[in-house]
Design a protein around this motif. Structure first.
Motif, mmCIF file in Angstrom:
data_model
loop_
_atom_site.group_PDB
_atom_site.id
_atom_site.type_symbol
_atom_site.label_atom_id
_atom_site.label_comp_id
_atom_site.label_asym_id
_atom_site.label_seq_id
_atom_site.Cartn_x
_atom_site.Cartn_y
_atom_site.Cartn_z
ATOM 1 N N THR A 42 0.853 -1.193 0.000
ATOM 2 C CA THR A 42 0.000 0.000 0.000
ATOM 3 C C THR A 42 0.886 1.239 0.000
ATOM 4 O O THR A 42 1.869 1.314 0.749
ATOM 5 N N SER A 71 0.589 5.656 0.047
ATOM 6 C CA SER A 71 -0.360 6.714 0.415
ATOM 7 C C SER A 71 -0.301 7.919 -0.514
ATOM 8 O O SER A 71 -1.241 8.710 -0.558
ATOM 9 N N LYS A 72 0.800 8.079 -1.248
ATOM 10 C CA LYS A 72 0.937 9.227 -2.141
ATOM 11 C C LYS A 72 1.340 8.763 -3.536
ATOM 12 O O LYS A 72 2.016 7.748 -3.696
ATOM 13 N N PRO A 126 -2.100 6.260 -5.402
ATOM 14 C CA PRO A 126 -2.172 5.681 -4.055
ATOM 15 C C PRO A 126 -3.250 4.605 -3.980
ATOM 16 O O PRO A 126 -4.250 4.642 -4.698
ATOM 17 N N SER A 129 6.426 8.395 -0.592
ATOM 18 C CA SER A 129 5.774 7.881 0.608
ATOM 19 C C SER A 129 6.342 6.521 0.949
ATOM 20 O O SER A 129 6.898 5.825 0.094
#
Length: 869
Positions: free
Chosen positions: A487, A489-490, A558, A856
């Protein structure tokens, strides 16, 4: 021929690229003959114990634990490798998954390794100064330990196999008059390959020297006076360090008997001997970089041979670093991500130049592997380093260097080419000379280099997250149920790398399996749709073995993503298993085995291989127990079926025999009645005959005599014939019947018909025999009752009773077709379900996923299937 940039996988070794042919000098080294190196054909070392009979075991930890059990008091806290392993196990226990999980900056691991290396070097320097002694590396002592040159399997470097005895050793200060680690920094022109097939590694070093900070990051601590040097290298997702002393191999030793000759004939090995001062000559041959047996700098610089020695120590010996890919070497020196590209697969050559090759020494480092055959000055299957890219208008040039330090390209823009002008030589700062450095056009580069080695570099701004695990690799190839998930985030660039432990570090314990990796990336919840990216590049060009595969996404949104992968396994049944290797080398090569085994253990602990092997052993035991239980149930079921069949068969036979008894008794009573009737008729006929005799006596005067055959006799004859001819053919029966019809006496014919019908209705051989005996006795006038006609208890069961009325059962009755295997038969099930019954398929692969992200930190986890959990 596979060498240089090509990965060499033992035991099937290929010819490594030979070092340059030296200029003949009038010197001959005479030495006493020595036994050949203890290298065994096929990559096998001397065996002190044969492999155990029966099924071959592809597991490592069972035999490894038994080997370590011979030393129950090992110092786990004092020994550096053992301490590192215990620390790694503790990190795995902290991880959420069942393997090592790391989240850190791209430079964090390097900083930690460099810090530990500096501390160790400082402690060594302090101790040596206190004792007034130079440092001697007891672990990698090349002067007393042959295993520094020789692998676990007994293989020496190819060049060393041609000499007797092995090279001699001296310290740096005894080789150079004024040794210096760097002189104006490290440059590509400093690199010269010696008598070893590690041109791929030297090409990597030349590429790294183009960025000054990269080469300086390799040697993090040193003390030339004490003779101690500390280096760091990248291995399996983390930086490691090695500390060495300054002893190096020489071509000429103190004990060599030198003889200077003129007109030396290499074939006859003879020439005209000349007088000389042997001590002075020997001193000259043992001084300077040219005296070193392996790689060297032509100046008094020592960084190159010392880095090569530290790299050999990291892998266990000099033999292990022969043959490889420049991309993997640059990975180990920089911590980047290496791939091998085929120019034929590049769709837009101009775009490749613009976005990648022109970024050499900035975003990327490059190397090249030449064609297998030599042409136009290129050495076949050899590694070259790309040092610089230059462009002006439509002209695109690349600056390359040969690790040999000589032998150059002979085409356009080579030294002495007509295309050179004074202006161009000034712009490119180029001078002619046989130093291995040359320029080549971009077009010719793509033509003569079928493989391009590229490594992407990562600055401190990049973050790296990794997750390791272990999976069972099936015999059939398909995507596994176990998968990784990450994963971010950005939005930003992401590099995805799927790798397995580098087996170059544990040659001899790799086992029989080679694994090739491949993956696809899907957005979470969209696995049925088109994948986002798949692994396009291998770290090397091997098809059966890929140290890592990778993919790059320059602008990833993301979200959560799934990485599904498949592993193609190939098993070489000639190669010994890890267990067999441990048993083979446990006594004669105890120290070498301990060193190699620790590296294997450390690398595979990341994926928790021990737990996987234990789970597999438990699962296999449960499967065997389940198979035994199922086999017991099957046998009991078959026994029950057979018992039911026996009972049903006995019941039918008893019923049939009872019917035969009834039929026999009925026939016997019928026969008795017929006998009674025949006796009565005979008595009547006898009385009538007497009366007729009296009548004839009284009527003699009439002079007539009525002569005829008594009807009773005719009936007796007919009865006898019927009994004797009960099984005669129908044609004979018709003939007899027609003959009898012409004779008088209807009652006699009726009796004959009844007897014939009775014979045809009975299928019993016993009844036919009895009837035949009765007819014979009747024909002879035997009217007494025969006790032998009573029922005999020894009558056989009826032959016409078969098992055709039973339902067919393949478990009891076998295959319907004898020449084929029935699908339900035990042998067929064994063939289909246990193809590797005699040699089980036990392939387990440790692998890890690394995610490099710029904007990120990525979170990586593993989702395991029931089979791998």
């Amino acid at each position: 021929m596979r060498s240089g940039f090509v990965r060499v996988l033992p035991p099937l070794l290929a010819d490594l690229d030979p070092p340059p042919e030296p200029v003949p000098i009038p010197i001959r080294i005479v030495a006493d003959p020595a036994p050949p190196p203890a290298s065994i054909a096929g990559g096998e070392g001397p065996a002190n114990q044969d492999p155990p009979p029966g099924k071959r075991n592809d597991r490592f930890y069972g035999a490894w634990d038994k080997f370590l059990a011979l030393e129950p008091r090992r110092a786990k806290k004092t020994s550096t490798p053992a301490r590192k392993l215990e620390e790694e196990k503790k990190e795995i226990e902290k991880s959420e998954g069942d393997g090592l999980q790391v989240k850190e900056g791209a430079a964090t691991s390097w900083e930690q390794a460099a810090h530990e290396c500096r501390q160790k070097v400082a402690a060594i320097v302090e101790e040596c100064k206190r004792l007034n002694q130079k440092y001697r590396d007891a672990v990698f002592d090349i002067e007393t330990n042959q295993y520094c040159m020789q692998s676990l399997t007994g293989r020496y470097p190819k060049a060393v196999e041609k000499i007797d005895p092995p090279p001699w050793i001296k310290r740096v200060e005894d080789i150079f008059d004024n040794p210096q680690f760097f002189i104006d920094g490290a440059t590509a022109t400093d690199v010269h390959q010696g008598n070893s097939g590690d041109c791929w590694f030297l090409a990597s070093l030349m590429a790294v020297t183009a960025k000054k900070e990269l080469i300086e990051n390799l040697c993090v601590a040193r003390d030339e006076k004490v003779g101690v040097y500390g280096f760091v290298f990248y291995r399996d997702g983390e930086w490691i360090y090695e500390v060495i002393d300054d002893k190096l191999y020489l071509k000429v030793g103190d004990d060599d008997d030198l003889c200077v000759v003129r007109d030396w004939d290499k074939d006859k090995k003879e020439g005209l001997s000349l007088k000389h001062d042997e001590d002075k000559l020997k001193d000259q041959l043992q001084r300077g970089g040219e005296a070193l047996y392996f790689s060297h700098c032509k100046s008094s610089e020592t960084w190159l041979p010392l880095i090569e020695k530290a790299y050999a120590k990291a892998h266990g010996d000099y033999s292990s670093i022969e043959g490889g890919f420049a991309s993997e070497g640059i990975e180990d020196l920089t911590g980047g991500v290496g791939v091998v590209l085929n120019p034929e697969d590049i769709m837009d050559k101009e775009r490749f130049w613009r976005e990648q090759l022109s970024e050499v020494n900035k975003k990327y480092l490059f190397g090249g592997g030449s064609k297998p055959t030599s042409s136009k000055g290129f050495i076949g299957s050899h590694a070259y380093a790309v040092l610089e890219a230059w462009e002006e208008g439509d002209l695109k040039l690349l600056k390359l260097r040969n690790p040999w330090g000589e032998v150059e390209w002979e085409g356009d823009w080579s030294d002495g080419s007509k295309l050179w002008t004074a202006d161009m030589m000034t712009k490119l700062k180029h001078t002619f000379g046989d130093d291995g450095v040359f320029w080549i056009s971009y077009k010719d580069f793509l033509k003569h280099f079928p493989s391009i080695n590229r490594v992407r570099l990562f600055s401190r701004e990049w973050q790296v997250s990794q997750q390791w695990t272990c999976v069972n690799v099936p015999w059939t190839v398909d995507y596994l149920d176990t998968r990784f998930q990450f994963t971010i985030s950005k939005q930003g660039p992401v590099v995805i790398v799927l790798s397995q432990p580098d087996d170059r570090y544990f040659y001899g314990l790799r086992g029989r399996f080679l694994f090739a990796l491949h993956f696809r990336v899907y957005r979470e919840g969209e696995e049925d749709d088109r994948y986002i990216v798949r692994s396009m590049h291998n770290s090397g060009s091997e098809l059966d073995f890929t140290r890592s595969v990778s993919a790059e996404i320059e602008d990833l949104s993301p979200g959560a993503y799934n990485v599904i992968f498949k592993i193609t396994a190939r098993r070489n049944d000639i190669t010994p298993t890890a267990e067999e290797s441990i048993l083979r080398h446990a006594i004669l090569r105890k120290e070498k085995l301990l060193s190699v085994g620790r590296r294997f253990d450390y690398a595979h602990t990341k994926g928790n291989l021990r737990a996987m092997e234990q789970a597999n052993a438990k699962r296999n035991q449960q499967k065997r127990q389940s198979r035994n239980n199922d086999e017991g149930k099957r046998r009991r079921k078959i026994a029950q079926k057979e018992k039911e069949r026996r009972n049903r068969r006995k019941k039918r036979i008893d019923g049939a025999m009872q019917e035969k008894r009834k039929a026999f008794e009925g026939k016997r009573r019928e026969t008795a009645k017929r006998r009674s009737r025949v006796t009565e008729n005979r008595d009547n006929e006898s009385t009538q005959a007497q009366a007729e005799s009296r009548t004839e006596t009284n009527s003699e005067s009439n002079g007539t005599m009525n002569a005829r055959t008594p009807e009773s006799d005719v009936e007796a004859v007919v009865f006898a014939k019927a009994e004797d001819n009960a099984e005669v053919e129908s044609s004979s029966q018709e003939k007899n019947n027609s003959a009898n019809d012409k004779k008088p006496g209807a009652p006699m014919r009726a009796i004959s018909d009844d007897l014939v019908n009775a014979q045809q209705a009975s299928a019993s051989n016993v009844k036919d025999e009895i009837c035949h005996q009765n007819s014979q006795r009747l024909g002879q006038g035997e009217l007494e009752h025969d006790e032998s006609e009573e029922y005999a208890p020894s009558l056989e069961p009826p032959e016409e009773l078969t098992d055709n009325d039973f339902d067919w059962d393949s478990e009891i009755d076998g295959s319907v077709y004898p020449d084929t295997e029935d699908e339900k038969s035990p042998s067929s099930r064994s063939l289909k379900n246990e193809i590797f019954k005699d040699d089980p398929w036990n392939a387990t692969c440790v692998l890890g996923l690394r995610i490099y992200s710029l904007n990120s930190e990525a979170k990586v986890s593993v989702i395991k299937s029931e089979e791998d959990s």
